[in-house]
Design an enzyme around this catalytic site. Structure first.
Site, mmCIF file in Angstrom:
data_model
loop_
_atom_site.group_PDB
_atom_site.id
_atom_site.type_symbol
_atom_site.label_atom_id
_atom_site.label_comp_id
_atom_site.label_asym_id
_atom_site.label_seq_id
_atom_site.Cartn_x
_atom_site.Cartn_y
_atom_site.Cartn_z
ATOM 1 N N VAL A 181 0.829 -1.225 0.000
ATOM 2 C CA VAL A 181 0.000 0.000 0.000
ATOM 3 C C VAL A 181 0.858 1.268 0.000
ATOM 4 O O VAL A 181 0.332 2.361 -0.210
ATOM 5 C CB VAL A 181 -1.004 0.098 1.185
ATOM 6 C CG1 VAL A 181 -1.952 -1.065 1.195
ATOM 7 C CG2 VAL A 181 -0.306 0.270 2.512
ATOM 8 N N LYS A 182 2.157 1.144 0.244
ATOM 9 C CA LYS A 182 3.017 2.327 0.338
ATOM 10 C C LYS A 182 3.508 2.738 -1.057
ATOM 11 O O LYS A 182 3.162 2.120 -2.047
ATOM 12 C CB LYS A 182 4.162 2.056 1.310
ATOM 13 C CG LYS A 182 3.691 1.538 2.691
ATOM 14 C CD LYS A 182 2.901 2.563 3.493
ATOM 15 C CE LYS A 182 2.129 2.001 4.677
ATOM 16 N NZ LYS A 182 2.902 1.460 5.787
#
Ligand SMILES: *Cc1c(COP(=O)(O)O)cnc(C)c1O
Length: 313
Positions: A181-182
């Site tokens: 998700v980063k």
């Protein structure tokens, strides 16, 4: 349905991992330091240590600062739980300062009330990618002789007063995550960046079971090139070559990823109705826009967060 987070993996990423798979090493080979050097150069830090997650990176930093039983850190209550949890891993306690309602970032004016003789570090989190008020935080840290650790898991690619997040020489260590998700991903992964070579050495040793191979740092002379000493308690928090190969490939796209996020943020700003408050922009810093968190006055609009979230989904 727009997913909360989704990685962008292309053929060059896949080719980089395949090449690593065919190499003599799957872990602890030459790709790890290459990724570390690329990351350090990207954020303007002296050194980087790749590790198995952002959580592991936080744990390594607290341990390398010798934060332990009875010590305290001050951080923000609006973050992912790992910022605080990792302090408990080393036996420390967490004090939560308050946040600035306009950004959700730690409000420096609320920090000093929580400083005690046991306080060791201030840990700002650049929430949603927007850098915290680092000058004020460093002024407080200096006054009380505290370390500053930046949890930058939301903020790879952000800048504060023209310095990339991770490049601030006043900061003891900055922590990144490479969870999908980063901004860039290694599958799972994280990193510690710092400016002090002895701090990097300590983080690297703690990442690998506390193993020491340098005779200048062992208790006894080493009997041969195979010999080592376990000189302190450490963990297996290594990041394999496979993951670092993906990391190098992904890091090359960071600028484009952040530019796209900023483009989307500008579009949201233009199109959001006036009753939905967009994240605050500040002239002296650039968000990496891990998230675009809006504020809505629920009572005024006769609705709830749960209802709006459900309707958006
Ligand atoms: C993602 C995240 C972490 C933890 O990173 P992992 O790689 O998932 O362990 C820590 N702090 C913040 C603010 C994060 O967003």
């Amino acid at each position: 349905m727009l997913p909360y987070g989704r990685q962008t993996i292309d053929d060059t990423d896949i080719a980089a991992v395949v090449e690593a798979l065919r190499s003599p090493y799957l872990t602890c080979g030459p790709i790890v330091p290459r990724f570390e050097q690329a990351l350090a150069a990207k954020v303007g830090a002296g050194y980087a240590s790749a590790c198995s997650s952002g959580t592991a990176a936080l744990h390594l930093v607290y341990a390398a600062l010798d934060i332990g039983l009875g010590d305290e850190i001050i951080t923000t209550p609006i973050t992912f739980s790992a910022t605080a949890a990792a302090a408990y891993y080393v036996g420390a306690t967490v004090r939560f300062a308050d946040v600035d309602p306009r950004t959700g970032n730690i409000d420096p004016s609320t920090i000093e009330a929580f400083v005690t003789p046991r306080t060791r570090a201030i840990v700002p989190v650049h929430l949603a990618g927007m850098p915290a008020d680092m000058d004020s935080i460093h002024a407080i840290a200096k006054r009380h002789n505290l370390a500053v650790v930046e949890d930058a898991c939301h903020a790879l690619g952000a800048t504060y007063r023209d310095t990339p997040v991770g490049g601030d020489r006043r900061t003891a260590a900055t922590v990144f995550s490479f969870h999908p998700v980063k901004h860039v991903t290694t599958g799972e992964g994280g990193a510690v960046v710092c400016h002090d070579p002895s701090f990097k050495r300590r983080v690297d040793r703690l990442r690998q079971h506390g193993i020491e191979r340098d005779p200048a740092h062992t208790q006894q002379p080493l009997a041969g090139p195979w010999a080592y000493e376990v000189v302190e308690l450490g963990w297996n928090y290594r990041l394999p070559d496979l993951a670092c190969a993906l990391g190098i490939s992904q890091l090359g796209k960071l600028d484009a990823f952040v530019a796209r996020r900023r483009e989307l943020a500008a579009m949201y700003r233009k199109q959001l109705p006036a009753n939905i408050v967009a994240p605050r922009e500040q002239d002296d810093r650039q968000s990496a826009y891990h998230l675009f968190a809006v504020a809505i006055d629920w009572a005024k609009h006769g609705t709830t967060r749960a209802r709006v979230a459900t309707e958006l989904a």
